[in-house]
Design a protein around this motif. Structure first.
Motif, PDB file in Angstrom:
ATOM      1  N   HIS A   9     129.783  -0.122  56.716  1.00 36.89           N
ATOM      2  CA  HIS A   9     130.424  -0.887  57.791  1.00 36.89           C
ATOM      3  C   HIS A   9     131.460  -0.006  58.495  1.00 36.89           C
ATOM      4  CE1 HIS A   9     128.579  -4.560  56.248  1.00 36.89           C
ATOM      5  NE2 HIS A   9     128.953  -4.156  55.048  1.00 36.89           N
ATOM      6  N   PRO A  10     131.031   1.045  59.169  1.00 35.28           N
ATOM      7  CA  PRO A  10     131.970   1.997  59.775  1.00 35.28           C
ATOM      8  C   PRO A  10     132.584   1.475  61.070  1.00 35.28           C
ATOM      9  CG  PRO A  10     129.745   2.615  60.335  1.00 35.28           C
ATOM     10  CD  PRO A  10     129.626   1.454  59.385  1.00 35.28           C
ATOM     11  N   VAL A  11     133.719   2.034  61.430  1.00 35.01           N
ATOM     12  CA  VAL A  11     134.360   1.719  62.711  1.00 35.01           C
ATOM     13  C   VAL A  11     134.219   2.913  63.656  1.00 35.01           C
ATOM     14  CG1 VAL A  11     135.996   0.068  61.759  1.00 35.01           C
ATOM     15  CG2 VAL A  11     136.593   2.500  61.825  1.00 35.01           C
ATOM     16  N   CYS A  12     133.170   3.690  63.443  1.00 29.53           N
ATOM     17  CA  CYS A  12     132.942   4.884  64.245  1.00 29.53           C
ATOM     18  C   CYS A  12     131.459   4.965  64.597  1.00 29.53           C
ATOM     19  CB  CYS A  12     133.377   6.135  63.472  1.00 29.53           C
ATOM     20  SG  CYS A  12     132.413   6.404  61.952  1.00 29.53           S
TER      21      CYS A  12
ATOM     22  N   ALA B  23     143.514   7.822  44.947  1.00 32.21           N
ATOM     23  CA  ALA B  23     143.195   6.951  46.073  1.00 32.21           C
ATOM     24  C   ALA B  23     141.930   6.163  45.769  1.00 32.21           C
ATOM     25  CB  ALA B  23     143.007   7.776  47.342  1.00 32.21           C
ATOM     26  N   VAL B  24     141.967   4.860  46.084  1.00 34.86           N
ATOM     27  CA  VAL B  24     140.814   3.981  45.915  1.00 34.86           C
ATOM     28  C   VAL B  24     140.664   3.180  47.202  1.00 34.86           C
ATOM     29  CG1 VAL B  24     139.803   2.092  44.590  1.00 34.86           C
ATOM     30  CG2 VAL B  24     141.268   3.763  43.439  1.00 34.86           C
ATOM     31  N   ASP B  25     139.457   3.156  47.782  1.00 36.17           N
ATOM     32  CA  ASP B  25     139.278   2.368  49.001  1.00 36.17           C
ATOM     33  C   ASP B  25     137.903   1.736  49.017  1.00 36.17           C
ATOM     34  OD1 ASP B  25     139.942   1.217  51.455  1.00 36.17           O
ATOM     35  OD2 ASP B  25     140.973   3.031  52.095  1.00 36.17           O
ATOM     36  N   ILE B  26     137.826   0.595  49.696  1.00 34.37           N
ATOM     37  CA  ILE B  26     136.569  -0.156  49.734  1.00 34.37           C
ATOM     38  C   ILE B  26     135.988  -0.267  51.136  1.00 34.37           C
ATOM     39  CG2 ILE B  26     136.925  -1.528  47.658  1.00 34.37           C
ATOM     40  CD1 ILE B  26     138.121  -3.729  49.346  1.00 34.37           C
ATOM     41  N   MET B  27     136.816  -0.102  52.191  1.00 36.13           N
ATOM     42  CA  MET B  27     136.318  -0.296  53.543  1.00 36.13           C
ATOM     43  C   MET B  27     136.532   0.900  54.449  1.00 36.13           C
ATOM     44  SD  MET B  27     134.708  -3.042  53.452  1.00 36.13           S
ATOM     45  CE  MET B  27     134.277  -3.085  55.197  1.00 36.13           C
ATOM     46  N   ALA B  28     137.075   1.974  53.937  1.00 33.97           N
ATOM     47  CA  ALA B  28     137.267   3.184  54.742  1.00 33.97           C
ATOM     48  C   ALA B  28     137.282   4.393  53.817  1.00 33.97           C
ATOM     49  CB  ALA B  28     138.559   3.122  55.542  1.00 33.97           C
ATOM     50  N   VAL B  29     136.900   5.527  54.354  1.00 38.72           N
ATOM     51  CA  VAL B  29     137.023   6.769  53.602  1.00 38.72           C
ATOM     52  C   VAL B  29     138.510   7.089  53.505  1.00 38.72           C
ATOM     53  CG1 VAL B  29     136.535   9.250  53.617  1.00 38.72           C
ATOM     54  CG2 VAL B  29     134.794   7.613  54.402  1.00 38.72           C
TER      55      VAL B  29
END
Length: 279
Positions: A179-182, A113-119
């Motif tokens: 830049h979290p959404v939480c 898994a690779v992500d840039i805007m979310a865990v």
């Protein structure tokens, strides 16, 4: 079999019919095109998605009339998108999609898994996952009455982290934490979770530090489950199974890991972000 798989099988059947109408065997067509015979077989049986150039070459080899060629090109455009809209998937809530995710993770031998805007989901805390589901439901205008069930399913998927028979790599960009959404307290708990997972020696976890040059552009996050790549856009999920395209994602993943912080360096990176959170 998913709707996409059914459509790909139907597309392959049509290509087979076109080949047979031209009086060519699969082996003969492969020879004309300079392919392995197995490639022809996989495309016809719906086990591999044909590329634009594949279909152009195929139709040219059988001298297909232009109306038929245009029809097949249009069908391929629809097929290649391979898009399963989130609105359709979650119109009755998130739980079913997450439960399918549990089954997919359990059956996969390799997960990258690779992500840039979310865990990535495999490392999300329940509170972080809940925030993701709530914002997604609001954006798409879908029900949010089963979010707790979805959170439970996503948490259950994380049991694969303790299965030593699997090869698991999880790489995220530091930007996902900036830049979290939480809420901040939820993010703090999430960072604690990331630090703790670094103790799982059989799971590779890394972070791409902010401002560190990376070898290639990363336009979106993605997950590789064995020989399939999945990634999400705003409105849908895309799945890639073409071997050449999957190989490209594998190459990109390998390259990104060369820029990653791992082990003690990753731990220090996470703790720096944690300490910098506003109070």
């Amino acid at each position: 079999m998913t709707t996409f798989e059914e459509r790909r099988t139907a597309f392959g059947n049509k290509l087979r019919e076109i080949r047979e109408a031209a009086g060519l065997s699969g082996t003969e067509l492969a020879t004309v095109l300079g392919w392995q015979q197995s490639k022809v077989s996989k495309i016809e049986r719906g086990k591999q998605t044909a590329s634009d150039s594949d279909v152009v070459a195929w139709l040219g080899a059988v001298d297909a009339p232009e109306p038929l060629a245009e029809h097949m090109r249009a069908a391929l455009r629809d097929l290649q998108v391979a898009q399963l809209t989130w609105r359709r998937q979650v119109r009755d809530g998130h739980r079913e999609r997450q439960e399918q995710g549990v089954r997919d993770a359990q059956s996969a031998g390799t997960i990258r898994a690779v992500d840039i805007m979310a865990v990535p989901g495999l490392l999300q805390t329940p509170d972080y996952a809940r925030a993701i589901f709530e914002t997604q439901a609001d954006l798409l205008g879908v029900p949010n009455n089963d979010i707790e069930d979805a959170v439970a399913a996503r948490t259950a998927r994380q049991q694969v982290l303790y299965d030593r028979s699997k090869h698991i790599e999880i790489l995220l960009a530091e930007a996902a934490l900036l830049h979290p959404v939480c809420p901040v307290d939820v993010l703090a708990g999430q960072i604690d979770r990331l630090v703790s997972v670094l103790g799982l020696r059989h799971v590779r976890v890394g972070v791409l530090p902010a401002y560190r040059p990376i070898p290639h552009l990363l336009p979106h996050g993605f997950t590789m489950l064995d020989a399939e790549v999945r990634f999400e856009s705003v409105s849908g999920e895309h799945r890639i199974t073409d071997p050449d395209e999957v190989a490209l994602y594998r190459k990109l993943t390998d390259a990104l890991w060369t820029a990653a912080a791992e082990g003690d360096e990753a731990r220090a990176q996470f703790l720096r972000v944690l300490e910098a959170l506003p109070t």
